[in-house]
Design an enzyme around this catalytic site. Structure first.
Site, mmCIF file in Angstrom:
data_model
loop_
_atom_site.group_PDB
_atom_site.id
_atom_site.type_symbol
_atom_site.label_atom_id
_atom_site.label_comp_id
_atom_site.label_asym_id
_atom_site.label_seq_id
_atom_site.Cartn_x
_atom_site.Cartn_y
_atom_site.Cartn_z
ATOM 1 N N ARG A 1 -4.994 1.592 -1.047
ATOM 2 C CA ARG A 1 -4.574 0.164 -0.304
ATOM 3 C C ARG A 1 -4.708 -0.559 -1.477
ATOM 4 N NH1 ARG A 1 -9.067 -4.005 2.177
ATOM 5 N NH2 ARG A 1 -7.485 -5.801 2.625
ATOM 6 N N LEU A 2 -3.913 -1.534 -2.188
ATOM 7 C CA LEU A 2 -3.502 -2.610 -2.662
ATOM 8 C C LEU A 2 -4.153 -3.752 -1.601
ATOM 9 C CD1 LEU A 2 -2.947 -3.739 -6.018
ATOM 10 C CD2 LEU A 2 -0.460 -4.070 -4.511
ATOM 11 N N GLU B 1 4.227 -6.128 4.340
ATOM 12 C CA GLU B 1 3.467 -7.527 4.480
ATOM 13 C C GLU B 1 4.202 -8.222 5.425
ATOM 14 O OE1 GLU B 1 0.386 -9.172 3.013
ATOM 15 O OE2 GLU B 1 0.345 -7.853 0.938
ATOM 16 N N ILE C 1 -4.742 -7.275 -0.953
ATOM 17 C CA ILE C 1 -3.742 -8.871 -0.975
ATOM 18 C C ILE C 1 -4.714 -9.613 0.063
ATOM 19 C CG2 ILE C 1 -2.061 -10.262 -0.872
ATOM 20 C CD1 ILE C 1 -2.130 -7.735 -3.223
ATOM 21 N N ILE C 2 -4.631 -9.294 1.232
ATOM 22 C CA ILE C 2 -4.869 -9.853 2.311
ATOM 23 C C ILE C 2 -6.538 -9.489 2.862
ATOM 24 C CG2 ILE C 2 -4.760 -10.967 4.835
ATOM 25 C CD1 ILE C 2 -1.642 -11.065 4.302
ATOM 26 N N CYS D 1 1.154 -0.900 -0.036
ATOM 27 C CA CYS D 1 0.053 -0.027 -0.472
ATOM 28 C C CYS D 1 0.591 1.295 0.013
ATOM 29 C CB CYS D 1 -1.208 -0.567 1.317
ATOM 30 S SG CYS D 1 -2.071 -1.933 1.352
#
Length: 643
Positions: free
Chosen positions: A47-48, A74, A50-51, A2
């Site tokens: 935000r990207l 991460e 992923i989780i 992010c």
């Protein structure tokens, strides 16, 4: 992965300013945005996902909304940390790794970073204490920049996020430029902008009661060595690599891999194949110039492990590529950035997460210079008069083929380094293709050189080489690289070039437990005889195709030396001879012209130096002159047509 940004302002930050900062780094997180303004603190997040794709929106808080976080990165051990924290009574609202840090902070304060395994940069606002905590991961995979102005503090994942607040005068830090031209990276805490700093890897920053304190929480130690047998260490290495790769596969979206056909990416792909039940995608780029083209090797590994392979051949289209690339970097760099930019663009069309081989050369001693520096001892035994009066003129009279690490380049490299010892020699080894102290004296104006002459860029490397964290010469070189070039060059490029396309790049070789473990391996198992990466070769001898193990090291790079001598020469000549730095007398035009002519005449491969000067010019247009990206791209196209 992010982008984060924030403002601490006793008078209260403006939401619109936060939105401008977040907008400048929107490419890092194209999926969502979030903001918090509370008293003197403002936080922004892009935000990207992923989780926890559905409930992971940031900022995230603790149970009573007194601690807030924005996070980039991460945390690979978050499931076990979450279980520990739930056992202590903490209540979780999401399934994200981010929320783990909030509750860990409640338990440990700024020491929470010591329990995190992963890549990260984050900001935590503690409303009870009215304090701000900034943190960057141990090795520097994720960036974080900050700027203090009066009583306010601004921070962001990229410099452009701070600049978007429009509170900072855009002035060149000429000491940073001085270092860049020798080192090809800008050492901490500098950036190319006066007044904007990097938070060093493995450090935290706390702002409380108007006072800023920066502390180091991690360092690497090469002095403690394992005494197990070679065979036992090969087995344990395999277990450690498997564990690291497996942890890096945690994701709620598909994960792919970069694949160059070299040992590092091939090993990662092999480990992924062991950990994955279904085929995954691999990505490779190549060029038409066969001595730089790695596609056949990448294809060989992909076929061996049955990956869904995607590849692409790129050309000398730097005119279109450079402005966008430099805009994403926030600073000038070298031609490896172009390779990463193209690879990221390819992968981002297919996945949101990729694994790569960053850190493999530093972890296992894979660079030629680790071996070559030792051999210079023999050359240095020759009489100085013979070296300087006979051999040196001979080496520089030979035409350069401009192939990857040609024999002429190696001879000149050996001759130049023979005059130095220990850390000074290693520093020169890493800077050979760039500007030496003497060359900068010729390039800079007299006025600028008077300001910078007493600052030796080599000391950035020498300082780390001479620290007591390593004793063996090979370990000293590895430690110096981990503390300088890896974080502020390789990992900077990896972060910026992949995030340019909203792509998360993970590096299993840089799992901090794996790094600490490999630091305990005897150096004789990393370089044995003339063989680099010996212990990794032992582990992969029955895992990878024999052609991969037997091939010579090929750097991940484009044939820019060829392009600058041929199809791009008119363009580069016009750009550099008319650059801002030449027009204003900051660079001596005669020296710039000499570099161009030497390169065109095949006398000296100056493509790295020319690339750096070209990067400086485009960076200045974008960031100091504040020309739009579209304007710079159009001007470059016009230059190319005129050429």
């Amino acid at each position: 992965m992010c982008g984060i940004a924030g403002i601490f302002n006793p008078e209260g930050p403006h939401l619109q300013t936060l939105k401008q900062m977040a907008g400048a780094i929107a490419h890092r997180g194209p999926d969502d945005e979030g903001f918090l303004v509370q008293g003197p603190m403002g936080l922004a997040h892009r935000r990207l996902s992923i989780i926890d794709l559905s409930t992971g929106r940031q900022p995230i808080s603790n149970e009573d909304d007194t601690v807030f976080i924005v996070f980039n990165g991460e945390i690979y051990n978050f499931p076990s940390l979450k279980s520990e924290l739930e056992a202590k009574g903490h209540v979780f609202r999401t399934s994200t790794d981010t929320e783990v840090i909030v509750h860990l902070y409640e338990e440990m304060g700024r020491r929470c970073v010591e329990k995190l395994s992963g890549m990260f940069a984050f900001a935590i606002w503690d409303a009870r204490r009215q304090s701000l905590l900034l943190a960057r991961d141990r090795i520097g995979q994720k960036p974080l920049f900050y700027c203090q102005k009066n009583e306010s503090l601004y921070f962001a994942s990229e410099v452009k996020g701070i600049l978007a607040a429009d509170q900072i005068d855009r002035a060149i830090d000429y000491e940073a430029m001085h270092h860049y031209l020798s080192l090809r990276f800008i050492p901490v805490p500098h950036t190319m902008f006066k007044g904007i700093n990097k938070l060093p890897p493995g450090h935290t920053l706390v702002l409380e009661h108007g006072h800023v304190s920066i502390e180091r929480y991690w360092d690497l130690n090469f002095t403690k060595k394992l005494s197990y047998s070679e065979d036992d260490l090969v087995v344990s290495l395999g277990e450690a690599l498997h564990k690291a790769v497996e942890s890096h596969l945690i994701s709620d979206v598909p994960v792919g891999a970069f694949l160059s056909g070299g040992m590092d990416t091939s090993t990662v792909v092999a480990m992924m194949a062991e950990c994955s039940s279904a085929p995954f995608q691999t990505f490779a780029i190549g060029v038409k110039e066969q001595d730089f083209n790695e596609l056949p090797y990448a294809r060989m590994v992909a076929n061996h492990f049955g990956t869904q392979h995607v590849e692409e051949v790129v050309s000398a289209n730097l005119i279109k590529l450079l402005p966008s690339m430099i805009w994403h970097l926030d600073e000038p760099s070298d031609s490896i950035a172009a390779c990463m930019f193209e690879a990221a663009q390819l992968a981002a069309r297919h996945v949101k997460v990729v694994l790569g081989g960053d850190g493999g050369d530093e972890l296992f001693a894979g660079f030629d210079r680790y071996l070559g520096v030792g051999y210079i001892n023999y050359y240095a035994l020759l009489p100085q008069l013979l070296r300087e009066k006979v051999l040196r003129p001979l080496f520089y009279a030979m035409p350069d083929s401009f192939t990857y690490k040609s024999m002429v380049q190696k001879l000149r490299w050996m001759d130049q380094l023979a005059s130095f010892d220990a850390g000074e020699r290693y520093a020169e080894a890493t800077a050979f293709f760039r500007f030496s102290h003497k060359q900068k004296a010729a390039l800079f104006s007299q006025e600028l050189w008077q300001q910078l002459a007493q600052i030796d860029s080599n000391q950035v490397i020498v300082k780390e080489y001479n620290r007591p964290n390593a004793v063996d010469p090979i370990d000293k070189m590895l430690y110096a690289d981990f503390m300088t070039r890896l974080s502020e060059h390789t990992l900077m490029l990896t972060d910026r070039m992949n995030m340019a396309f909203g792509l998360e790049a993970r590096s299993p070789f840089l799992d901090h437990e794996l790094v600490e473990y490999l630091a305990c391996f005897p150096s004789k198992l990393k370089i044995k005889g003339r063989q680099l990466k010996y212990i990794l070769r032992r582990f992969t001898e029955n895992l990878l195709p024999k052609e991969i193990l037997a091939r010579k090291k090929q750097g991940f790079m484009f044939p820019v030396a060829y392009w600058f001598r041929n199809e791009l020469y008119p363009f580069i000549e016009q750009q550099l001879s008319q650059s801002f730095f030449v027009r204003e007398g900051i660079f001596q035009k005669s020296e710039v012209v000499r570099l161009l002519e030497e390169h065109r005449a095949n006398k000296v491969d100056n493509h790295v130096r020319l690339w750096m000067l070209l990067n400086m010019e485009i960076w200045h247009q974008l960031y100091i002159e504040r020309s739009s990206l579209e304007t710079v791209e159009e001007n470059m196209r016009r230059f190319a047509m005129q050429s």
